[in-house]
Design an enzyme around this catalytic site. Sequence first.
Site, PDB file in Angstrom:
ATOM      1  N   GLU A 441      35.333  36.038  39.105  1.00 53.90           N
ATOM      2  CA  GLU A 441      33.883  36.202  39.328  1.00 53.90           C
ATOM      3  C   GLU A 441      33.505  35.845  40.769  1.00 53.90           C
ATOM      4  O   GLU A 441      32.434  35.287  41.006  1.00 53.90           O
ATOM      5  CB  GLU A 441      33.075  35.347  38.350  1.00 53.90           C
ATOM      6  CG  GLU A 441      32.873  35.958  36.995  1.00 53.90           C
ATOM      7  CD  GLU A 441      32.361  37.379  37.054  1.00 53.90           C
ATOM      8  OE1 GLU A 441      31.575  37.693  37.957  1.00 53.90           O
ATOM      9  OE2 GLU A 441      32.779  38.184  36.212  1.00 53.90           O
TER      10      GLU A 441
HETATM   11  C1  LIG Z   1      43.127  35.168  34.845  1.00 54.16           C
HETATM   12  C2  LIG Z   1      42.290  36.167  35.536  1.00 54.16           C
HETATM   13  C3  LIG Z   1      41.276  36.808  34.842  1.00 54.16           C
HETATM   14  C4  LIG Z   1      40.515  37.798  35.468  1.00 54.16           C
HETATM   15  N1  LIG Z   1      39.587  38.509  34.744  1.00 54.16           N
HETATM   16  C5  LIG Z   1      39.026  39.616  35.294  1.00 54.16           C
HETATM   17  C6  LIG Z   1      38.235  40.520  34.504  1.00 54.16           C
HETATM   18  O1  LIG Z   1      38.000  40.302  33.328  1.00 54.16           O
HETATM   19  N2  LIG Z   1      37.765  41.640  35.100  1.00 54.16           N
HETATM   20  C7  LIG Z   1      38.018  41.936  36.404  1.00 54.16           C
HETATM   21  O2  LIG Z   1      37.584  42.970  36.878  1.00 54.16           O
HETATM   22  N3  LIG Z   1      38.730  41.086  37.182  1.00 54.16           N
HETATM   23  C8  LIG Z   1      39.245  39.954  36.661  1.00 54.16           C
HETATM   24  N4  LIG Z   1      40.011  39.105  37.442  1.00 54.16           N
HETATM   25  C9  LIG Z   1      40.160  39.382  38.846  1.00 54.16           C
HETATM   26  C10 LIG Z   1      39.438  38.391  39.741  1.00 54.16           C
HETATM   27  O3  LIG Z   1      38.047  38.552  39.617  1.00 54.16           O
HETATM   28  C11 LIG Z   1      39.941  38.587  41.179  1.00 54.16           C
HETATM   29  O4  LIG Z   1      41.282  38.135  41.214  1.00 54.16           O
HETATM   30  C12 LIG Z   1      39.104  37.863  42.183  1.00 54.16           C
HETATM   31  O5  LIG Z   1      37.843  38.470  42.281  1.00 54.16           O
HETATM   32  C13 LIG Z   1      39.743  37.834  43.570  1.00 54.16           C
HETATM   33  O6  LIG Z   1      40.188  39.105  43.953  1.00 54.16           O
HETATM   34  P1  LIG Z   1      41.678  39.288  44.477  1.00 54.16           P
HETATM   35  O7  LIG Z   1      42.589  38.608  43.544  1.00 54.16           O
HETATM   36  O8  LIG Z   1      41.896  40.728  44.726  1.00 54.16           O
HETATM   37  O9  LIG Z   1      41.731  38.508  45.840  1.00 54.16           O
HETATM   38  P2  LIG Z   1      41.360  39.089  47.284  1.00 54.16           P
HETATM   39  O10 LIG Z   1      40.107  39.846  47.202  1.00 54.16           O
HETATM   40  O11 LIG Z   1      42.536  39.762  47.838  1.00 54.16           O
HETATM   41  O12 LIG Z   1      41.102  37.744  48.087  1.00 54.16           O
HETATM   42  C14 LIG Z   1      42.179  36.921  48.555  1.00 54.16           C
HETATM   43  C15 LIG Z   1      41.602  35.771  49.391  1.00 54.16           C
HETATM   44  O13 LIG Z   1      40.896  36.296  50.513  1.00 54.16           O
HETATM   45  C16 LIG Z   1      39.573  35.825  50.538  1.00 54.16           C
HETATM   46  N5  LIG Z   1      38.693  36.889  51.004  1.00 54.16           N
HETATM   47  C17 LIG Z   1      38.690  38.184  50.664  1.00 54.16           C
HETATM   48  N6  LIG Z   1      37.729  38.852  51.308  1.00 54.16           N
HETATM   49  C18 LIG Z   1      37.097  37.952  52.078  1.00 54.16           C
HETATM   50  C19 LIG Z   1      36.010  38.005  52.993  1.00 54.16           C
HETATM   51  N7  LIG Z   1      35.353  39.135  53.243  1.00 54.16           N
HETATM   52  N8  LIG Z   1      35.634  36.873  53.612  1.00 54.16           N
HETATM   53  C20 LIG Z   1      36.250  35.708  53.370  1.00 54.16           C
HETATM   54  N9  LIG Z   1      37.291  35.597  52.520  1.00 54.16           N
HETATM   55  C21 LIG Z   1      37.700  36.699  51.886  1.00 54.16           C
HETATM   56  C22 LIG Z   1      39.248  35.436  49.101  1.00 54.16           C
HETATM   57  O14 LIG Z   1      38.234  34.451  49.045  1.00 54.16           O
HETATM   58  C23 LIG Z   1      40.596  34.908  48.624  1.00 54.16           C
HETATM   59  O15 LIG Z   1      40.729  33.571  49.008  1.00 54.16           O
HETATM   60  C24 LIG Z   1      40.740  38.098  36.838  1.00 54.16           C
HETATM   61  C25 LIG Z   1      41.735  37.409  37.548  1.00 54.16           C
HETATM   62  C26 LIG Z   1      42.522  36.495  36.905  1.00 54.16           C
HETATM   63  C27 LIG Z   1      43.638  35.832  37.679  1.00 54.16           C
END
Ligand SMILES: Cc1cc2nc3c(=O)[nH]c(=O)nc-3n(C[C@H](O)[C@H](O)[C@H](O)COP(=O)(O)OP(=O)(O)OC[C@H]3O[C@@H](n4cnc5c(N)ncnc54)[C@H](O)[C@@H]3O)c2cc1C
Length: 603
Positions: A441
């Site tokens: 989220e």
């Molecule tokens: C157990 C689990 C349950 C989940 N459930 C759902 C679900 O039900 N539905 C769904 O759609 N998703 C779900 N997710 C996905 C989750 O919402 C995402 O993993 C999360 O939003 C982060 O995205 P990402 O993993 O792609 O990380 P990334 O977007 O790649 O981010 C990696 C890092 O970079 C930082 N970052 C990225 N962009 C920026 C920026 N512009 N400025 C500063 N920092 C930045 C982030 O803060 C983070 O620290 C789930 C994930 C897990 C692990």
Amino acid sequence: MTEYTAPIEDIKFVMEDLLDIYSHYQKYPDFQDVTPDVVDMVLTECARFCETELAPINQSGDREGCSWRDGNVTTPSGFKEAYQHYIDGGWQGISHPVEYGGQGLPVSVGLIRTEMISTANWSWSMYPGLSVGAMNTLIEHGSEVQKKTYLTKLTQGVWSGTMCLTEAQCGTDLGLIRTRAVPAGDGSYEITGSKIFISAGEHDLTENIIHIVLARLPDAPKGSQGISLFLVPKVLVNEDSSLGDANSVSCGSIEEKMGIKGSSTAVLNFDNAKGFLIGKKNGGLEYMFTYMNTARIGVAIQGVCSSELAYQISLPYAKERLSMRSLSGTKNPDKIADPIIVHPDVRKMLLTQKAISEGGRAMVYYAGKMVDELSQCNDESEKKNINDKFGFFTPILKGFLTELGFESANNGLQVLGGHGYIREWGLEQIVRDVRISTLYEGTTGIQGLDLLGRKILLQGGRSLRDFSKEILRFCGKHSLISGNEHKRRMHKFIWPLSKAVVNWQRYALKIGLKARKDRDMVGSASVDFLMYSGYVTMAYFWAMMAQKANEKIAEKPDNMEFYRAKVRTAEFYFKRILPRTRALAKTMMADPGTLMQMTNEQF
Ligand SMILES: Cc1cc2nc3c(=O)[nH]c(=O)nc-3n(C[C@H](O)[C@H](O)[C@H](O)COP(=O)(O)OP(=O)(O)OC[C@H]3O[C@@H](n4cnc5c(N)ncnc54)[C@H](O)[C@@H]3O)c2cc1C
């Protein structure tokens, strides 16, 4: 087995003493029947269900986890039975509209349910929790036909829902999604793509799963402006809501992960699956924002719940575990050593947990009251004001409370020493389970940007000014009231709170000015600013709780010790937690150069 006792006395304190919730309900025609009897019944019955049915399958669910076979997911033993009892009890639709089979109670009452099920068993609570996200999205943006076809079964819990946003290449930047939606010619769409990390994406609790999916139309603009929202059922649904053929949605696998092992996290493959547009074409992102505010409160509560559960385990342990003697003299002469609760460092860890759980609870229920107001408001400009305030409050709650929830769970583990690190006591599970809350989220980094960038600087600081005014009004009232006794009691809270609030606005302004010269200022300050905002907001709630507790103490109630403990926890918060803002004030104002001048190669 980790045990859980619902903190009924504290929930009632927050609802009744702090938020004056029954006067609030009386303001709205829809909530006239929400009397103390109704809320007490929710408290008692939900506590019974959570203590006796959900808590006992929390640790076993973690050990057993979910299993995947040929596209089907089996949840841990006991999950299915507990889910059936949950929907038989009508808990899923407790605060959803009566016309769709819900009970129509205010969201603030629904939060009691959410807090209790989530503390007793976070993994299990993810199944009904994600469904609420899907239900709210349909209520806000679905067509009448979609509402009629899907909402009743979702509200009853006979079907569940998901939110399918994330793909392998993007989680934060949803403008990068690739899932395609092609018009099928009959008003529906063919959805093709892979979604990952989908909570409750596949499981054995319900006969159907309604996926809410972000996808891109063929002629959509690039980036986040070109994403649309679709409803894609796992099993197709006939007009009369009976089940039809299977849709082309399959679960490719589930993740092996650090915590929340009882919650299935699925890879979902959509292969020309039949989907239905929700709202307008390319409106997906806007709809997601309305969904996200409520969903983020749902995650913020994970911080409170983990803190509460960790405290419930570490407190009795600290009273029993013997180790050395108190530095200020033996406290337990009949035993060979004193219990560890006599040691200041252990007390600090316990009080930190207590301050976070109770302070966080107050913040979350206050937000619930705002959602009640929003649901009952017919005046557009008033609605916008509440919405803006709620939008401002959301990243603070989500970002700050989940970070503190993790700290609190860690403190709980530390109190148990080496025993905290082994499985038996359940603390290591809480630490693993709560760790996800700062990620999904929207990560803490994203909450920081949302607060400082979108909710403050882009809006000229209006919401911050309005909320600061509210806090300063409270400060003014309690520093001016005549009577030395009251002033003396409140002075220790009012003065540091007023100072921190005034500085809060000053720092936002200064960051905004610096950002005009260097855009990286916002990103370099945002998380520290978010945490600063959280500490000040929690201080406001602790000051209000101290004031209410002092009022109660003057009435000499039977449970005097409960109120005395409130005042002491408030004192602890102001002396030992709020001062963290001083360090944050320094770091958030630091020049972004120290972060940006290093080249990528020099790292
Ligand atoms: C157990 C689990 C349950 C989940 N459930 C759902 C679900 O039900 N539905 C769904 O759609 N998703 C779900 N997710 C996905 C989750 O919402 C995402 O993993 C999360 O939003 C982060 O995205 P990402 O993993 O792609 O990380 P990334 O977007 O790649 O981010 C990696 C890092 O970079 C930082 N970052 C990225 N962009 C920026 C920026 N512009 N400025 C500063 N920092 C930045 C982030 O803060 C983070 O620290 C789930 C994930 C897990 C692990």
